[in-house]
Design an enzyme around this catalytic site. Structure first.
Site, PDB file in Angstrom:
ATOM      1  N   TYR A   1     -10.021  49.294 -53.802  1.00 20.42           N
ATOM      2  CA  TYR A   1      -9.596  50.103 -52.648  1.00 20.42           C
ATOM      3  C   TYR A   1     -10.537  51.300 -52.467  1.00 20.42           C
ATOM      4  O   TYR A   1     -11.030  51.573 -51.363  1.00 20.42           O
ATOM      5  CB  TYR A   1      -8.152  50.573 -52.864  1.00 20.42           C
TER       6      TYR A   1
ATOM      7  N   THR B   1       4.348  55.866 -45.068  1.00 20.94           N
ATOM      8  CA  THR B   1       4.336  54.590 -44.329  1.00 20.94           C
ATOM      9  C   THR B   1       4.823  53.493 -45.272  1.00 20.94           C
ATOM     10  O   THR B   1       4.925  53.714 -46.485  1.00 20.94           O
ATOM     11  CB  THR B   1       2.906  54.219 -43.885  1.00 20.94           C
TER      12      THR B   1
HETATM   13  P1  NAD Z   1       0.897  49.717 -43.456  1.00 23.02           P
HETATM   14  O1  NAD Z   1       0.980  48.726 -44.576  1.00 23.02           O
HETATM   15  O2  NAD Z   1       2.122  50.348 -42.945  1.00 23.02           O
HETATM   16  O3  NAD Z   1       0.079  49.104 -42.219  1.00 23.02           O
HETATM   17  C1  NAD Z   1      -1.076  48.329 -42.387  1.00 23.02           C
HETATM   18  C2  NAD Z   1      -1.154  47.330 -41.247  1.00 23.02           C
HETATM   19  O4  NAD Z   1      -2.370  46.571 -41.388  1.00 23.02           O
HETATM   20  C3  NAD Z   1       0.011  46.318 -41.250  1.00 23.02           C
HETATM   21  O5  NAD Z   1       0.606  46.239 -39.979  1.00 23.02           O
HETATM   22  C4  NAD Z   1      -0.652  45.011 -41.641  1.00 23.02           C
HETATM   23  O6  NAD Z   1      -0.029  43.850 -41.093  1.00 23.02           O
HETATM   24  C5  NAD Z   1      -2.063  45.211 -41.081  1.00 23.02           C
HETATM   25  N1  NAD Z   1      -3.017  44.291 -41.706  1.00 23.02           N
HETATM   26  C6  NAD Z   1      -3.184  44.028 -43.022  1.00 23.02           C
HETATM   27  N2  NAD Z   1      -4.104  43.062 -43.182  1.00 23.02           N
HETATM   28  C7  NAD Z   1      -4.543  42.714 -41.941  1.00 23.02           C
HETATM   29  C8  NAD Z   1      -5.487  41.780 -41.457  1.00 23.02           C
HETATM   30  N3  NAD Z   1      -6.187  40.972 -42.279  1.00 23.02           N
HETATM   31  N4  NAD Z   1      -5.689  41.697 -40.121  1.00 23.02           N
HETATM   32  C9  NAD Z   1      -4.986  42.482 -39.259  1.00 23.02           C
HETATM   33  N5  NAD Z   1      -4.062  43.376 -39.665  1.00 23.02           N
HETATM   34  C10 NAD Z   1      -3.848  43.492 -40.987  1.00 23.02           C
HETATM   35  O7  NAD Z   1      -0.090  50.834 -44.021  1.00 23.02           O
HETATM   36  P2  NAD Z   1      -0.572  52.252 -43.440  1.00 23.02           P
HETATM   37  O8  NAD Z   1      -0.229  53.263 -44.446  1.00 23.02           O
HETATM   38  O9  NAD Z   1      -0.174  52.435 -42.022  1.00 23.02           O
HETATM   39  O10 NAD Z   1      -2.145  52.025 -43.548  1.00 23.02           O
HETATM   40  C11 NAD Z   1      -3.018  52.005 -42.426  1.00 23.02           C
HETATM   41  C12 NAD Z   1      -4.401  52.361 -42.912  1.00 23.02           C
HETATM   42  O11 NAD Z   1      -4.378  53.681 -43.467  1.00 23.02           O
HETATM   43  C13 NAD Z   1      -4.954  51.460 -44.013  1.00 23.02           C
HETATM   44  O12 NAD Z   1      -6.324  51.230 -43.787  1.00 23.02           O
HETATM   45  C14 NAD Z   1      -4.763  52.296 -45.265  1.00 23.02           C
HETATM   46  O13 NAD Z   1      -5.666  51.946 -46.283  1.00 23.02           O
HETATM   47  C15 NAD Z   1      -5.005  53.673 -44.731  1.00 23.02           C
HETATM   48  N6  NAD Z   1      -4.477  54.770 -45.530  1.00 23.02           N
HETATM   49  C16 NAD Z   1      -3.141  54.904 -45.733  1.00 23.02           C
HETATM   50  C17 NAD Z   1      -2.672  55.964 -46.497  1.00 23.02           C
HETATM   51  C18 NAD Z   1      -1.208  56.186 -46.753  1.00 23.02           C
HETATM   52  O14 NAD Z   1      -0.901  57.056 -47.568  1.00 23.02           O
HETATM   53  N7  NAD Z   1      -0.298  55.485 -46.106  1.00 23.02           N
HETATM   54  C19 NAD Z   1      -3.580  56.868 -47.061  1.00 23.02           C
HETATM   55  C20 NAD Z   1      -4.933  56.701 -46.832  1.00 23.02           C
HETATM   56  C21 NAD Z   1      -5.380  55.643 -46.050  1.00 23.02           C
END
Ligand code: NAD
Length: 253
Positions: free
Chosen positions: A157, A192
């Site tokens: 990651y 989330t």
């Molecule tokens: P989440 O799991 O709620 O949402 C992620 C979404 O990505 C889901 O709807 C999922 O179906 C979709 N997804 C996964 N694989 C996929 C694919 N192959 N094709 C299309 N869609 C796909 O997570 P989130 O927290 O909303 O994360 C969104 C982004 O933010 C991610 O890139 C994550 O790494 C990043 N992020 C999140 C956090 C956090 O604390 N939540 C922190 C830093 C970065």
């Protein structure tokens, strides 16, 4: 705000969390939204929330690791709304949280494919579409504070998110003269489903995490969405290549 009114914004990962919040915020600011996700049910829920508020949105079921799917999503933006102005490449997964030596090939490939190669495929389709629409464009890629810091048990990651920052900087330099801005948003720990899953697996981990955040709370997906919409707007017209942290102070301790 010289905003995103009348622009077309593609948002990936729009079925959940940060992507859904951003899709809703773009629509509230009068952009037409192309919502993209592999999860059709969640995507349709995002569509119904946006439409019930009077917003304009089209869902395209898309696996961001599939070149043809990604091309079809960008084509939908062009065919349906006449071009592409803003893209938020946000779909991502956390992968398995295990020590370096226990990381499987499968986990490495899955995390890097979705989080990094997926962003590359998206940008490779989005940039030509933006150049064709003549008014420049803005791309925002979701990295993470894991794009600038190391974390144990998350090596694929962390590597993928550092890669997103590098890809963002390179494209920013390459396309600045053509009025395409490319920035990355680096969320801290945001409330989330991704974070809720780790909280369920280890309930005390959320408390430990909150204690380590100067703001003493998790971020809300809407707090990432507002930064993303700003980066996509004319108000950010001289901002490019930047990793913008939105983390309640976590990364500056
Ligand atoms: P989440 O799991 O709620 O949402 C992620 C979404 O990505 C889901 O709807 C999922 O179906 C979709 N997804 C996964 N694989 C996929 C694919 N192959 N094709 C299309 N869609 C796909 O997570 P989130 O927290 O909303 O994360 C969104 C982004 O933010 C991610 O890139 C994550 O790494 C990043 N992020 C999140 C956090 C956090 O604390 N939540 C922190 C830093 C970065």
């Amino acid at each position: 705000m010289r905003g995103v009114d009348g622009k077309t914004a593609l948002v990936s990962g729009a079925a959940s969390g940060i992507g859904r919040a951003a899709a809703k915020r773009f629509a509230e600011e009068s952009a037409s939204v192309v919502a993209v996700d592999i999860d059709e049910e969640g995507g349709e829920e995002t569509v119904s929330q946006i439409e019930s508020d009077g917003g304009e949105v089209t869902f395209v079921e898309t696996d961001v690791t599939d070149r043809d799917d990604v091309a079809a999503a960008v084509e939908t933006a062009v065919d349906t709304y006449g071009g592409l102005d803003v893209a938020f490449n946000n779909a991502g997964i956390e992968g398995e949280q295990v020590g370096f030596g226990d990381q499987s090939d499968d986990n490495w490939e899955r995390v890097v494919d979705i989080n990094l190669t997926g962003v590359f495929y998206a940008m490779r389709e989005e940039i030509p579409a933006m150049l064709e629409s003549d008014g420049g464009g803005a791309i925002i890629n979701t990295a993470s504070i894991a794009g600038i810091l190391g974390f144990p048990n998350l090596s694929p990651y962390v590597a993928s998110k550092h890669g997103v920052v590098g890809l963002t900087r390179s494209a920013a330099v390459e396309f600045a003269a053509e009025d395409i801005r490319v920035n990355a948003v680096l969320p801290g720990v945001i409330d989330t489903p991704m974070v809720q899953r780790s909280g369920e697996a280890d309930p005390e981990s959320t408390e430990r995490t909150i204690a380590a955040i100067p703001a003493q709370r998790l971020g809300e997906p809407e707090e990432i969405a507002s930064t993303v919409v700003w980066l996509g707007s004319e108000d950010a017209s001289y901002v490019t290549g930047q990793p913008i942290t939105v983390d309640g102070g976590y990364s500056v301790q």
